[in-house]
Design a protein around this motif. Structure first.
Motif, short mmCIF file in Angstrom:
data_model
loop_
_atom_site.label_atom_id
_atom_site.label_comp_id
_atom_site.label_asym_id
_atom_site.label_seq_id
_atom_site.Cartn_x
_atom_site.Cartn_y
_atom_site.Cartn_z
N THR A 71 0.85 -1.18 0.00
CA THR A 71 0.00 0.00 0.00
C THR A 71 0.89 1.24 0.00
O THR A 71 2.09 1.15 -0.27
CB THR A 71 -0.98 -0.03 1.19
OG1 THR A 71 -1.87 1.08 1.09
CG2 THR A 71 -0.26 0.00 2.52
N TYR A 107 -2.84 6.28 1.18
CA TYR A 107 -3.96 5.47 1.66
C TYR A 107 -4.07 5.55 3.18
O TYR A 107 -5.17 5.70 3.73
CB TYR A 107 -3.81 4.02 1.21
CG TYR A 107 -4.76 3.08 1.91
CD1 TYR A 107 -6.13 3.12 1.63
CD2 TYR A 107 -4.31 2.19 2.87
CE1 TYR A 107 -7.01 2.27 2.29
CE2 TYR A 107 -5.19 1.34 3.52
CZ TYR A 107 -6.54 1.38 3.24
OH TYR A 107 -7.41 0.55 3.89
N ASP A 140 -5.55 8.82 4.20
CA ASP A 140 -7.00 8.82 3.98
C ASP A 140 -7.70 7.94 5.01
O ASP A 140 -8.81 8.27 5.46
CB ASP A 140 -7.32 8.31 2.57
CG ASP A 140 -7.04 9.34 1.50
OD1 ASP A 140 -6.98 10.54 1.83
OD2 ASP A 140 -6.87 8.96 0.33
N LEU A 170 -11.46 6.53 3.81
CA LEU A 170 -11.44 5.19 3.23
C LEU A 170 -11.56 4.15 4.34
O LEU A 170 -11.25 4.41 5.51
CB LEU A 170 -10.13 4.97 2.45
CG LEU A 170 -9.94 5.79 1.18
CD1 LEU A 170 -8.56 5.53 0.59
CD2 LEU A 170 -11.01 5.49 0.14
N THR A 214 -2.07 0.04 -4.57
CA THR A 214 -1.45 1.36 -4.71
C THR A 214 -2.11 2.10 -5.86
O THR A 214 -3.19 1.75 -6.29
CB THR A 214 0.06 1.20 -4.96
OG1 THR A 214 0.26 0.24 -6.00
CG2 THR A 214 0.78 0.73 -3.71
#
Length: 278
Positions: free
Chosen positions: A87, A91, A94, A100, A205
């Motif tokens: 990842t 991310y 977020d 997310l 990703t």
């Protein structure tokens, strides 16, 4: 009721069950420590959008029109076959901001327990390791990997700020230097992870990691879901954003399936591709 879809290629068109389709690919058996199997997946619109960006805030979002339970089921099947999930810092930022959901574990919900059992039946650890690729090293680590006993590594480039590298190492994390600049590079990252014994790497990703993996000829397979709708929007993300790829971008279609029911009754294609040999 079990979701169904139409296999269009290879072979004659045939209706098949959707669950189990990607598990049958047995990706965990395709790689080795010397040559890990690296795969990525994306969901996009007919006009090539994978996310829309708010011009005012710069924040990106996955449009609801691209989301479906059938696509998510296949995503989970890809995740279940990984030794290692790759990842990125964006991310995790977020995730910390609540934009997310946490998707770093396999089979932790009642509806997905079968995938955890599938890993056990196929000799895989209960959970995959997690690699966080980041140039800035500015992100917060969620507590879910520690709660689920996952090994966590951080990958960055040789030009990363030394004080931030030291900070993460002092916190007990393994930090890999995979690239000569600020950003992680595909070839060095795959080599480092292979040296650690990882054989199947799933890229959770975005465009930058896909770009470097393709350029370094490390991508083994690309899974692409295409929702049958046009999104438009003047500010958006597509699968790639770098310079032209040339021959490194040549792909061969391996399989194509048609799901007529989702999302929102518009339909979608599930396809996967492999790079053509140089």
């Amino acid at each position: 009721m079990t979701a169904r879809m139409l296999r269009l290629y290879p072979g004659k068109p045939e209706e098949i069950a959707l669950p189990g389709t990607y598990l049958a690919h047995r990706l965990h058996e395709r790689g080795s420590a010397a040559a890990p199997f690296v795969y990525a997946s994306f969901v996009g619109s007919l006009d090539g959008r994978i996310a829309l960006r708010d011009p005012a805030t710069g924040e990106s979002r996955l449009p609801a029109g691209l989301v479906s339970g059938n696509d998510f089921r296949l995503f989970l099947e890809l995740q279940a076959q990984a030794d290692c999930l790759v990842t990125h810092g964006g991310y995790l930022r977020d995730l910390a901001a609540g934009r997310l959901d946490d998707v770093l574990q396999v089979g932790t919900q009642e509806a997905t327990r079968e995938l955890a059992q599938w890993r056990a039946d196929n000799g895989l650890p209960p959970q995959p390791a997690v690699v966080v690729a980041s140039a800035s090293l500015e992100f917060s680590m969620p507590d879910s990997p520690a709660r689920h006993g996952q090994r966590v590594l951080i990958a960055t480039g040789g030009g990363a700020p030394p004080d931030r590298v030291a900070r993460w190492r002092a916190a007990g994390y393994e930090v890999l230097i995979a690239g000569t600049g600020m950003s992680v590079e595909g070839g060095p990252l795959v080599r480092e992870l292979g040296n650690m014994g990882f054989r199947s790497l799933y890229l959770l990703t975005g465009p930058r990691m896909l770009d470097t993996m393709v350029r370094d000829r490390r991508l083994s397979r690309l899974y692409l879901t295409t929702a049958h709708r046009l999104l438009g929007g003047e500010s958006f993300h597509s699968m790639l954003s770098g310079p032209e790829l040339g021959d490194a971008g040549r792909l061969r279609l391996c399989a194509l399936h048609y799901d007529a029911s989702a999302p929102d009754g518009t339909g979608q294609f599930f396809a996967h591709f492999e790079p053509q040999p140089a």
